[in-house]
Write an enzyme that holds these catalytic residues in place. Structure first.
Site, mmCIF file in Angstrom:
data_model
loop_
_atom_site.group_PDB
_atom_site.id
_atom_site.type_symbol
_atom_site.label_atom_id
_atom_site.label_comp_id
_atom_site.label_asym_id
_atom_site.label_seq_id
_atom_site.Cartn_x
_atom_site.Cartn_y
_atom_site.Cartn_z
ATOM 1 C CB CYS A 91 -0.918 0.011 1.215
ATOM 2 S SG CYS A 91 -1.838 1.565 1.330
ATOM 3 C CB CYS A 261 -4.589 4.596 -5.133
ATOM 4 S SG CYS A 261 -4.163 2.833 -4.937
#
Length: 354
Positions: A91, A261
């Site tokens: 992530c 993101c």
């Protein structure tokens, strides 16, 4: 009152996306690497994730991570990522948060007069090299942080996926940026990227992810445990003139990323580079559904001889991978001691989502 467990967390956000980082209170988690620790948590202790991420301690769009001592040589911290639906191999926004927290809270020492502090993360997808950029004249105040992500690549191009009405036939690219992404233009779904359209974007993203995992096999050529498309990246025209595109990433249990993101930015840059639409060193600015920004760059490319994916034309020449860098800003919002009372009927969390 008797507590079964207590966990300490740092509550943060990176460009609007939550990052709850668990720093202590975990029992020993077996595993010879972070991928094995992730698998052990998933198979044996998933109640912890549910209790931390879901209501009443969290919410339906919560995101977080567990910090560990590193295993891989050269790493400063081990990390396993989680959301309301499960676990991720990598992530970007939470890596930026972890790098920031490690410096600002003193988890790692900062050399005197340092302006940039390296922080290497040991993740289930490999080593991620972070840098905390310090505010001028301060010893630990981070102005922003950058990460050099794991090798990213375009996996498969122009994959046709048939969805129920009103969507019909949709073409997507599949790319890897730490997780596998299905990347689709918003116009192919007939939905503009806006907060007002969020529920429609979530529905379309979940449908697409379910169908692509049913009909298309993906497999990371070097990491056997990475074999599903975890995220759907819907992109379109930017609102901010600094940005090239705007996107929203749908993942987990219909979660929508509030940030641009990080791993999705890497996957998008790898796709653009493979298509000749982005150059090495060129700045790529990605906008989120909230209007926040990540700055990205392709730092270099490499061919891995004898390794191929569906887009590889010459197996002998090998798969094309790129090294990407992502920069963003994370904020510490608070320090949280979570208490788990065995008499609490919602001890391990709940969700009202179906």
């Amino acid at each position: 009152m008797r507590f079964k467990k207590s966990l300490t967390c740092i509550d943060m956000h990176t460009e609007g996306e939550a990052a709850r980082i668990v720093t202590s209170g975990l029992p020993h988690i077996p595993g010879s690497n972070m991928a094995e620790k992730k698998a052990y948590l998933q198979e044996n202790m998933d109640y912890l994730r549910r209790g931390i991420m879901l209501e009443p301690r969290g919410h339906d769009d919560m995101f977080g991570a567990f910090l560990f001592d590193p295993i891989e040589e050269g790493a400063d911290l081990g990390i396993v990522f989680m959301d309301t639906g499960g676990y991720l191999n990598m992530c970007g926004h939470n890596s930026i948060a972890a790098v920031t927290a490690a410096v600002e809270t003193g988890i790692l020492s900062v050399p005197a007069k340092a302006t940039n502090v390296p922080v290497v993360l040991d993740t289930p997808a490999g080593l991620v090299r972070g840098t905390a950029h310090l505010q001028s004249g301060t010893e630990s105040e981070v102005s922003n942080a950058s990460i050099i992500n794991v090798p990213s690549f375009l996996y498969q191009q122009d994959v046709v996926i048939v969805l129920p009405k009103p969507y019909g036939e949709v073409r997507v690219d599949i790319a890897f940026g730490g997780n596998f992404f299905a990347i689709v233009p918003a116009e192919h779904l007939g939905i503009d990227i806006s907060v007002q359209n969020l529920s429609r974007l979530q529905e379309a993203g979940e449908l697409l992810r379910t169908e692509i995992n049913r009909s298309v096999k993906v497999q990371h050529p070097q990491l056997p445990h990475i074999n599903t498309v975890d995220c759907v990246e819907i992109y379109g025209n930017a609102t901010n003139p600094e940005a090239k595109y705007k996107n929203v990433v749908i993942f987990g249990n219909r979660q929508a990323d509030r940030s641009p993101c990080g791993t999705g930015t890497s996957a998008k840059m790898a796709t653009l580079y493979a298509k000749g639409q982005l150059r090495i060193g060129e700045t790529f600015v990605y906008e989120s559904i909230l209007g926040s920004l990540f700055q990205g760059r392709v730092l270099g490319e490499e061919r891995i001889p004898g390794v191929k994916v569906p887009v590889t034309k010459d197996a002998e020449e090998g798969m094309l991978v790129v090294t990407t860098e992502i920069t963003g800003k994370a904020f510490i919002m608070g320090f949280n001691t979570m208490l788990f009372d065995p008499t609490d009927p919602f001890l391990n969390g709940f969700t009202l989502k179906r």
